[in-house]
Design a protein around this motif. Structure first.
Motif, mmCIF file in Angstrom:
data_model
loop_
_atom_site.group_PDB
_atom_site.id
_atom_site.type_symbol
_atom_site.label_atom_id
_atom_site.label_comp_id
_atom_site.label_asym_id
_atom_site.label_seq_id
_atom_site.Cartn_x
_atom_site.Cartn_y
_atom_site.Cartn_z
ATOM 1 N N SER A 103 -14.252 19.427 6.858
ATOM 2 C CA SER A 103 -13.310 19.223 5.759
ATOM 3 C C SER A 103 -13.372 17.777 5.289
ATOM 4 C CB SER A 103 -11.881 19.566 6.208
ATOM 5 O OG SER A 103 -11.465 18.720 7.268
ATOM 6 N N GLN A 131 -11.314 14.640 2.945
ATOM 7 C CA GLN A 131 -10.093 14.122 2.337
ATOM 8 C C GLN A 131 -10.473 13.247 1.147
ATOM 9 O OE1 GLN A 131 -6.629 14.396 2.985
ATOM 10 N NE2 GLN A 131 -6.490 13.206 1.088
ATOM 11 N N LYS A 139 -8.912 9.233 6.291
ATOM 12 C CA LYS A 139 -9.302 10.639 6.261
ATOM 13 C C LYS A 139 -8.221 11.572 6.786
ATOM 14 C CE LYS A 139 -11.839 10.255 10.660
ATOM 15 N NZ LYS A 139 -11.122 11.239 11.474
ATOM 16 N N HIS A 190 -8.655 15.150 8.537
ATOM 17 C CA HIS A 190 -9.939 15.742 8.156
ATOM 18 C C HIS A 190 -11.102 14.971 8.775
ATOM 19 C CE1 HIS A 190 -7.653 18.383 5.643
ATOM 20 N NE2 HIS A 190 -7.067 17.347 5.077
ATOM 21 N N GLN A 244 -12.663 23.244 0.977
ATOM 22 C CA GLN A 244 -12.471 22.395 2.143
ATOM 23 C C GLN A 244 -12.341 20.913 1.776
ATOM 24 O OE1 GLN A 244 -11.510 25.027 4.096
ATOM 25 N NE2 GLN A 244 -12.149 23.564 5.652
#
Length: 208
Positions: free
Chosen positions: A90, A92, A118, A121, A205
């Motif tokens: 994932s 950010q 982040k 993530h 994501q």
């Protein structure tokens, strides 16, 4: 994720080269970027060939190794380490309007500060002036229809990115954050994660 920058000259730059079975990959683009950087930042006028300067350690195991070359106007150090692929599930989104990483400096405090944002993530997707640029240590490409588009103004023009553009596997485009829903997937790639090994995620994501 921090690299040791002690005992290296201020402003030193690096090339990170993938060695598979003791053979370098994409060395021509590493040579081009390194010599362009040497000229721009350090006033060097000669052409240094990494293939002639790098001495491969005896009995280098037959898997992927990272070779990090630190340099200014001359080669400062050559370091080797086994490559461990990052796990990224994932991203950010982090906005930063002032980040400048035109040259691949060994010291990257500004990038590390962005990476620290982040949250929960695995990595960051850096947005500058509303447009997508890069992840922390990867260039990116996004899938729209049957074409992979890469930001026209990345933070760093990576060597794998240059190769993929030459091969017409990716195409440059201005990608605004507002247009993210137009894409289905994102790929993260760099010298150590070539296109065949790139991390691919659905755009869902990516988190704001």
């Amino acid at each position: 994720m921090k690299e040791n920058t002690e005992n290296f000259p201020q402003g030193a730059c690096i090339e990170t080269i993938r060695y598979m079975d003791a053979r370098p990959e994409n060395l021509a683009h590493h040579n081009l970027r390194m010599n362009r950087t040497r000229q721009d930042l350090f006033g060097s006028e000669d052409f240094v060939d990494l293939g002639e300067l790098i001495r491969i350690p005896d009995m280098l195991p037959s898997h992927v190794y990272k070779c990090r070359v630190t340099y200014t106007h001359q080669i400062v150090a050559v370091e080797w380490e086994p490559y461990q692929r990052r796990v990224i599930r994932s991203l950010q989104v982090v906005h930063n309007e002032t980040i400048d990483y035109t040259y691949k400096y060994r010291q990257r405090h500004d990038l590390e500060k962005i990476y620290s944002q982040k949250k929960k993530h695995d990595d960051v997707l850096i947005v500058r002036n509303g447009y997508l640029t890069d992840a922390y240590v990867c260039n990116i490409a996004l899938l729209k229809g049957d074409k992979w588009l890469t930001p026209a103004l990345p933070l760093l023009k990576g060597t794998q990115r240059e190769l993929l553009l030459e091969q017409d596997k990716i195409y440059e485009a201005d990608i605004h954050l507002d247009n993210l829903p137009d894409f289905t997937h994102i790929r993260l790639f760099n010298a150590m994660m070539p296109w065949r090994d790139a991390i691919e995620l659905p755009v869902r994501q990516i988190f704001h």
